[in-house]
Design an enzyme around this catalytic site. Structure first.
Site, PDB file in Angstrom:
ATOM      1  CB  CYS B  35      -0.905   0.042   1.217  1.00 22.83           C
ATOM      2  SG  CYS B  35      -2.185  -1.198   1.181  1.00 22.83           S
ATOM      3  CG  ASP B  37       0.406   4.688   3.768  1.00 26.87           C
ATOM      4  OD1 ASP B  37      -0.292   3.683   3.552  1.00 26.87           O
ATOM      5  OD2 ASP B  37       0.017   5.842   3.580  1.00 26.87           O
ATOM      6  CB  CYS B  61       4.848  10.075   2.490  1.00 23.32           C
ATOM      7  SG  CYS B  61       3.157  10.205   3.036  1.00 23.32           S
ATOM      8  CB  CYS B 105      -1.233  10.382   6.499  1.00 20.60           C
ATOM      9  SG  CYS B 105      -0.355  10.191   4.941  1.00 20.60           S
TER      10      CYS B 105
END
Lengths: 393, 280
Positions: B35, B37, B61, B105
């Site tokens: 994926c 992350d 990231c 995120c």
């Protein structure tokens, strides 16, 4: 903070000699090359000289050079201008690793009812020429295959492909935006019918491109307008930029040797040192057929955007094929087409050099990148898992 | 380049609470290498059942690392009941905001927390119980519905920004669209929008308001196309207008009137307005 710019496949610095050559054509010599008076005529003379310089770098005849606004326009014009000339043919052959200026035109044509064959590449980013042979149909209007890949630097066997395509009597276009100025090209001996290049990849400014169209190639203008460029591209010539590109091509010809000796040595040095100093690092793409200035490396278990930002914090400018940097959620289509495993695809970094780079700059990267990767691996949950699986944790 | 806040940069460059707790009271992991992350969260409680220690490890990231760091700071000192109320928006707010494309995120942080708390209670959040909508990123209908509700999402693009669903092959876009429609309908039913109390108007007030609305909302657009519109009369809820200029012989003028002008007058003047075209 010093800037170490190693992202030259994204764009390059305008050479000082290029800028100097351009400046008078903004302020003093602003005439329209199409005008009848002396004021335009002197500008036309310079435009013609620039055309000769571009032709000289490519081994082409000056009338085969058509100035455009950018590489993307050249690519669009080559495809749409050819399809327009063969309205009965509804099939296009290209590859899975093209720049979006080709790839997304393919997608667009697919929606318009064209059939588009995309050739695959292997793990090293190499094309399967047999797949090309099997892809031709009676309907094939054009084959467009990039000369060298922007992300990995892998060079395709364009002349071998050209032989095959021309034996079928089909027009052949290549996107050579990353290639021109980096390796020698000679259109006199080539099978290529059309070739795109972009000024800002070879130290001319952004906003100027060229489409080479071999004499005798059927082509309908994409930008419809006046008689400029012999009716093949309407719009008043972007005089200062054309003159700048001419100068840049003159310089590029002079620097070709250096690109393939000193720059290649620097690239190989950087690559070797990174592989030596950072474990679980791999190079993406066929190392034997590659542009002399490009290296794509993947650092397993870390993510590219994080690497780039930490590098950027130290003044080092590179790019990544990771998902997060592109604004999309998937890693680069090039690395995916090559089947680079996910452990590595997200952590890919591309360094692309130019004649302005030095050994000191490579040493600066070699000094600072290993601790960055280590730092991110210390945060990454998968690195410890990996070490454990290797009995090192 | 992403436009990250100073707070995001700080938490990326100096992440707090990196690591894994040995023998944690609760632990959860979301995401994967595929994926792009992943976050592994663990916590330990003190004698008062408050989170004493929270640690993370993240692959991803800058905003993924910063969101994880922020999450651990937010939940420290909270009881599990309090921690369970932490939303992804809280994480984003703590960081002074995230680019919308990076909201997933913060959602990843909230999900890891949810799984870690369930883990403490000896439960499991089992993905298999739900339908996987996005096969590229393994996102279930439950996660998408939750994001639509909590973050008030309206478009497929927003759902992708917040959950990653639909960010790959895009084949699931129709399904996501259907989920948005379904959930937003439910949301509308649950909380019907407050009907704006429209004051009872005197005839003169009404005519004035109609004139104002036509002048502001409708006539400029018509004029741009070379047309015009004139108010002829008002009788109760009936408004009589005549089309002028190009509009008067435009075959789609009836459509223009009914759909557009009437809606605007109902919105700004009164709900019961009916429009009539007269030819004068």
């Amino acid at each position: 903070m010093k800037t170490v710019y190693v992202d030259n496949n994204a764009t390059t610095k305008v050479a000082p000699e290029v800028l100097e050559e351009m400046l008078p054509y903004f302020s003093e010599l602003y005439g329209n090359p199409s005008s009848m008076h002396f004021f335009g005529g002197q500008v036309q003379k310079k435009v013609n000289e620039a055309r000769e310089k571009v032709a000289d770098l490519l081994g082409a005849d000056p009338p085969e050079i058509v100035f455009t606004s950018c590489g993307t326009e050249s690519d669009n014009a080559a495809i749409l201008g050819t399809l327009d000339s063969y309205p009965e043919k509804r099939h296009l052959i290209t590859t899975r690793v093209e720049h979006p200026a080709i790839g997304n035109v393919g997608t667009y044509l697919g929606r318009k009812g064209y059939r588009v064959s995309e050739l695959s590449v292997d793990r090293e980013g190499r094309l399967d020429v047999d797949e090309l042979r099997e892809s031709f149909t009676d309907e094939t209007a054009l084959v467009t295959i990039m000369y060298a890949n922007n992300e990995t630097g892998v060079i395709f066997p364009i002349e071998e492909i050209g032989e095959i395509v021309k034996a079928k009597g089909i027009p052949f276009h290549t996107d050579a935006v990353q290639t021109v100025g980096k390796i020698p090209i000679n259109m006199k001996k080539s099978k290529v019918d059309m070739l795109s290049l972009s000024g800002h990849k070879l130290h001319a400014p952004k906003g100027i491109g060229v489409l080479y169209i071999r004499k005798g190639t059927k082509f309908s203008p994409f930008m419809i307008g006046g008689h400029q460029e012999k009716g093949r591209r309407g719009g008043t010539e972007n005089v200062p930029y054309i003159i700048g590109l001419g100068k840049a091509c003159e310089l590029a010809k002079r620097h070709l040797d250096e690109e393939n000796t000193r720059i290649k040595v620097l690239r190989d040095y950087l690559e070797a040192k990174l592989l030596e100093k950072i474990p679980n690092t791999l190079v993406n793409g066929d190392r034997n057929h590659r542009l002399p200035n490009t290296v794509s490396v993947s650092f397993e278990y870390v993510e590219g955007e994080s690497i780039l930002l930490l590098l950027s914090d130290l003044g080092i400018c590179a790019s990544s094929g990771s998902a997060c940097t592109s604004g999309s959620l998937e890693p680069s289509h090039v690395l995916r087409a090559m089947g680079v495993p996910f452990t590595a695809a997200h952590g890919s970094i591309r360094f692309s050099l130019s004649i302005y780079n030095t050994k000191e700059e490579m040493d600066y990267i070699i000094e600072h990148l290993p601790p960055i990767i280590q730092r991110l691996r210390d945060i990454s949950p998968f690195w410890k898992d990996y070490l454990k699986s290797q009995g090192k944790g | 380049m992403w436009d990250y806040t100073e707070k995001v940069k700080d938490h990326f460059l100096n992440p707090r609470n990196v690591g894994e707790i040995e023998n944690p009271d609760g632990a959860g992991e979301v995401g994967s290498l595929a994926c792009g992350d992943a976050l592994r969260l663990s916590f330990k409680l003190d004698e008062n059942k408050r989170i004493k220690e929270a640690k993370f490890k993240t692959f991803g990231c800058a905003s993924a690392i910063a969101s994880s760091s922020a999450l651990t700071e937010i939940i420290k000192g909270k009881t599990l009941e309090e921690a369970a109320k932490v939303t992804n928006q809280d994480i984003a707010n703590y960081l002074g905001g995230l680019p919308e494309e990076k909201m997933h995120c913060s959602v990843m942080g909230r999900e890891a927390l949810e799984i870690a708390i369930a883990n403490y209670h000896g439960q499991k959040v089992v993905k298999e119980d739900f339908e996987i909508i996005c096969k590229c990123f393994g996102v279930t209908d439950r996660e998408i519905i939750k994001a639509i509700r909590e973050d008030d999402l309206k478009t497929v693009e927003q759902v992708t920004y917040y959950t990653k669903a639909g960010g790959g092959c895009e084949q699931c876009h129709p399904k996501i669209e259907a989920l948005i429609n379904q959930v937003r309908k439910e949301m509308a039913k649950e909380a019907p929008p407050l009907q704006q109390e429209k004051k009872k108007l005197t005839n003169i007030q009404k005519i004035k308001l109609i004139q104002e609305t036509l002048g502001r909302e409708i006539i400029p657009a018509l004029k741009a196309d070379g047309g015009d519109l004139e108010l002829i009369d008002v009788e109760g809820n009936k408004v009589y207008v005549a089309l002028r200029g190009k509009c008067s012989f435009c075959p789609s003028s009836e459509f223009t009137l009914k759909k557009y002008v009437e809606t605007k007058l109902r919105e700004f003047v009164s709900d019961d307005i009916e429009l009539e075209e007269v030819r004068l």
